[in-house]
Design a protein around this motif. Structure first.
Motif, PDB file in Angstrom:
ATOM      1  N   LEU A  11      45.650  37.688  35.542  1.00 33.90           N
ATOM      2  CA  LEU A  11      45.198  37.309  36.902  1.00 33.90           C
ATOM      3  C   LEU A  11      43.899  38.139  37.512  1.00 33.90           C
ATOM      4  CD1 LEU A  11      48.339  36.073  38.391  1.00 33.90           C
ATOM      5  CD2 LEU A  11      46.530  34.489  37.668  1.00 33.90           C
ATOM      6  N   ILE A  12      44.203  39.415  37.320  1.00 32.52           N
ATOM      7  CA  ILE A  12      43.193  40.448  37.964  1.00 32.52           C
ATOM      8  C   ILE A  12      41.936  40.117  37.157  1.00 32.52           C
ATOM      9  CG2 ILE A  12      42.748  42.926  37.693  1.00 32.52           C
ATOM     10  CD1 ILE A  12      45.738  43.367  38.243  1.00 32.52           C
ATOM     11  N   GLN A  13      41.974  39.974  35.982  1.00 29.91           N
ATOM     12  CA  GLN A  13      40.779  39.824  35.186  1.00 29.91           C
ATOM     13  C   GLN A  13      39.840  38.557  35.387  1.00 29.91           C
ATOM     14  OE1 GLN A  13      38.934  41.854  33.152  1.00 29.91           O
ATOM     15  NE2 GLN A  13      40.793  43.243  33.586  1.00 29.91           N
ATOM     16  N   GLN A  14      40.534  37.431  35.718  1.00 25.72           N
ATOM     17  CA  GLN A  14      40.004  36.273  36.506  1.00 25.72           C
ATOM     18  C   GLN A  14      39.477  36.360  37.890  1.00 25.72           C
ATOM     19  OE1 GLN A  14      39.590  33.265  35.033  1.00 25.72           O
ATOM     20  NE2 GLN A  14      40.073  34.255  33.121  1.00 25.72           N
ATOM     21  N   LEU A  15      40.156  37.378  38.692  1.00 27.31           N
ATOM     22  CA  LEU A  15      39.668  37.330  40.141  1.00 27.31           C
ATOM     23  C   LEU A  15      38.246  38.321  40.129  1.00 27.31           C
ATOM     24  CD1 LEU A  15      43.116  38.326  41.557  1.00 27.31           C
ATOM     25  CD2 LEU A  15      41.517  36.434  42.342  1.00 27.31           C
ATOM     26  N   LYS A  16      38.139  39.337  39.122  1.00 27.71           N
ATOM     27  CA  LYS A  16      37.180  40.215  38.952  1.00 27.71           C
ATOM     28  C   LYS A  16      35.944  39.359  38.670  1.00 27.71           C
ATOM     29  CE  LYS A  16      39.428  44.779  37.890  1.00 27.71           C
ATOM     30  NZ  LYS A  16      39.577  45.917  37.002  1.00 27.71           N
ATOM     31  N   GLN A  24      31.322  41.467  45.067  1.00 24.92           N
ATOM     32  CA  GLN A  24      32.685  42.301  45.745  1.00 24.92           C
ATOM     33  C   GLN A  24      33.189  42.848  44.478  1.00 24.92           C
ATOM     34  OE1 GLN A  24      34.859  39.304  48.143  1.00 24.92           O
ATOM     35  NE2 GLN A  24      33.433  39.693  49.775  1.00 24.92           N
ATOM     36  N   GLU A  25      33.765  43.884  44.404  1.00 23.92           N
ATOM     37  CA  GLU A  25      34.672  44.558  43.223  1.00 23.92           C
ATOM     38  C   GLU A  25      35.869  44.634  43.612  1.00 23.92           C
ATOM     39  OE1 GLU A  25      32.743  48.356  42.597  1.00 23.92           O
ATOM     40  OE2 GLU A  25      30.905  47.532  43.066  1.00 23.92           O
ATOM     41  N   LEU A  26      36.815  44.742  42.696  1.00 22.51           N
ATOM     42  CA  LEU A  26      38.295  44.991  42.793  1.00 22.51           C
ATOM     43  C   LEU A  26      38.688  46.249  42.124  1.00 22.51           C
ATOM     44  CD1 LEU A  26      39.757  41.425  41.826  1.00 22.51           C
ATOM     45  CD2 LEU A  26      39.232  42.345  44.084  1.00 22.51           C
ATOM     46  N   GLU A  27      39.302  47.106  42.997  1.00 21.42           N
ATOM     47  CA  GLU A  27      39.704  48.313  42.277  1.00 21.42           C
ATOM     48  C   GLU A  27      41.396  48.370  42.581  1.00 21.42           C
ATOM     49  OE1 GLU A  27      38.298  51.717  44.150  1.00 21.42           O
ATOM     50  OE2 GLU A  27      36.270  51.312  43.708  1.00 21.42           O
ATOM     51  N   ASP A  35      48.267  44.837  45.213  1.00 21.79           N
ATOM     52  CA  ASP A  35      47.813  45.180  43.930  1.00 21.79           C
ATOM     53  C   ASP A  35      46.341  45.798  43.783  1.00 21.79           C
ATOM     54  OD1 ASP A  35      50.262  44.767  42.305  1.00 21.79           O
ATOM     55  OD2 ASP A  35      49.812  42.727  42.712  1.00 21.79           O
ATOM     56  N   LEU A  36      45.705  45.259  44.441  1.00 24.44           N
ATOM     57  CA  LEU A  36      44.098  45.424  44.477  1.00 24.44           C
ATOM     58  C   LEU A  36      43.545  45.664  45.826  1.00 24.44           C
ATOM     59  CD1 LEU A  36      43.247  42.437  42.113  1.00 24.44           C
ATOM     60  CD2 LEU A  36      43.321  45.138  41.449  1.00 24.44           C
ATOM     61  N   TYR A  47      42.542  43.153  51.024  1.00 21.16           N
ATOM     62  CA  TYR A  47      43.808  43.614  49.971  1.00 21.16           C
ATOM     63  C   TYR A  47      44.075  42.272  49.197  1.00 21.16           C
ATOM     64  CZ  TYR A  47      43.958  48.401  51.801  1.00 21.16           C
ATOM     65  OH  TYR A  47      43.051  49.597  52.037  1.00 21.16           O
ATOM     66  N   ILE A  48      44.483  42.277  47.855  1.00 19.71           N
ATOM     67  CA  ILE A  48      44.912  41.265  47.096  1.00 19.71           C
ATOM     68  C   ILE A  48      46.291  41.515  46.816  1.00 19.71           C
ATOM     69  CG2 ILE A  48      44.804  39.731  45.217  1.00 19.71           C
ATOM     70  CD1 ILE A  48      41.572  39.737  45.611  1.00 19.71           C
ATOM     71  N   ASP A  49      47.379  41.139  46.945  1.00 20.11           N
ATOM     72  CA  ASP A  49      48.717  41.069  46.377  1.00 20.11           C
ATOM     73  C   ASP A  49      49.070  40.100  45.459  1.00 20.11           C
ATOM     74  OD1 ASP A  49      50.981  42.440  45.820  1.00 20.11           O
ATOM     75  OD2 ASP A  49      51.813  42.388  47.530  1.00 20.11           O
ATOM     76  N   ILE A  50      49.306  40.071  44.137  1.00 20.69           N
ATOM     77  CA  ILE A  50      49.573  39.190  43.201  1.00 20.69           C
ATOM     78  C   ILE A  50      51.149  39.207  43.063  1.00 20.69           C
ATOM     79  CG2 ILE A  50      49.554  38.502  40.770  1.00 20.69           C
ATOM     80  CD1 ILE A  50      46.783  39.702  40.733  1.00 20.69           C
ATOM     81  N   ILE A  51      51.576  38.286  43.395  1.00 19.14           N
ATOM     82  CA  ILE A  51      53.248  38.075  43.425  1.00 19.14           C
ATOM     83  C   ILE A  51      53.515  37.063  42.359  1.00 19.14           C
ATOM     84  CG2 ILE A  51      55.144  37.282  44.618  1.00 19.14           C
ATOM     85  CD1 ILE A  51      53.702  37.969  47.056  1.00 19.14           C
ATOM     86  N   THR A  52      54.799  37.820  41.580  1.00 19.31           N
ATOM     87  CA  THR A  52      55.170  36.624  40.584  1.00 19.31           C
ATOM     88  C   THR A  52      56.538  36.089  41.224  1.00 19.31           C
ATOM     89  OG1 THR A  52      56.399  38.650  39.609  1.00 19.31           O
ATOM     90  CG2 THR A  52      54.417  37.771  38.516  1.00 19.31           C
TER      91      THR A  52
END
Length: 111
Positions: A11-16, A24-27, A35-36, A47-52
């Motif tokens: 998911l992080i790769q897709q968002l990037k 925009q960049e993600l760190e 998470d990011l 901020y982005i929080d990815i929740i499972t």
């Protein structure tokens, strides 16, 4: 490595890829959650929080409240099946109008 960790990496790769198109960049954030962090022209804009499925907790919600109280933008990415549950939780905590919710779903099609 757990399945949830692989899912977050995917998911992080897709968002990037998507956010890279709009300058925009993600760190990664050292103290999760979230998470990011979203950076545009060197400034943190949210901020982005990815929740499972198993990651919704009182500690996480307290961290969201802390970040939102500082005026930050928050995007929460949840599984499609959990959107209703997280929306209800956000309304109970008084955060629903301050948080954007994104969903993800994995579909496999076999011939």
């Amino acid at each position: 490595m757990s399945t949830e960790k692989y899912l977050k990496e995917l998911l992080i790769q897709q968002l990037k890829q998507r956010l890279g198109r709009i300058q925009q960049e993600l760190e990664p954030v050292t103290e999760t959650p979230p998470d990011l962090k979203i950076i545009s022209y060197g400034m943190v804009i949210g901020y982005i929080d990815i929740i499972t499925e198993k990651e919704i907790s009182a500690d996480r919600i307290a961290k969201w409240k802390e970040l939102l109280s500082k005026g930050n933008k928050m995007i929460i990415i949840v599984p499609k099946e959990e959107k209703l549950k997280i929306t209800e939780t956000l309304w109970k905590e008084g955060l629903a109008e301050k948080v954007s919710i994104g969903i993800y779903e994995i579909n496999l099609f076999l011939p």
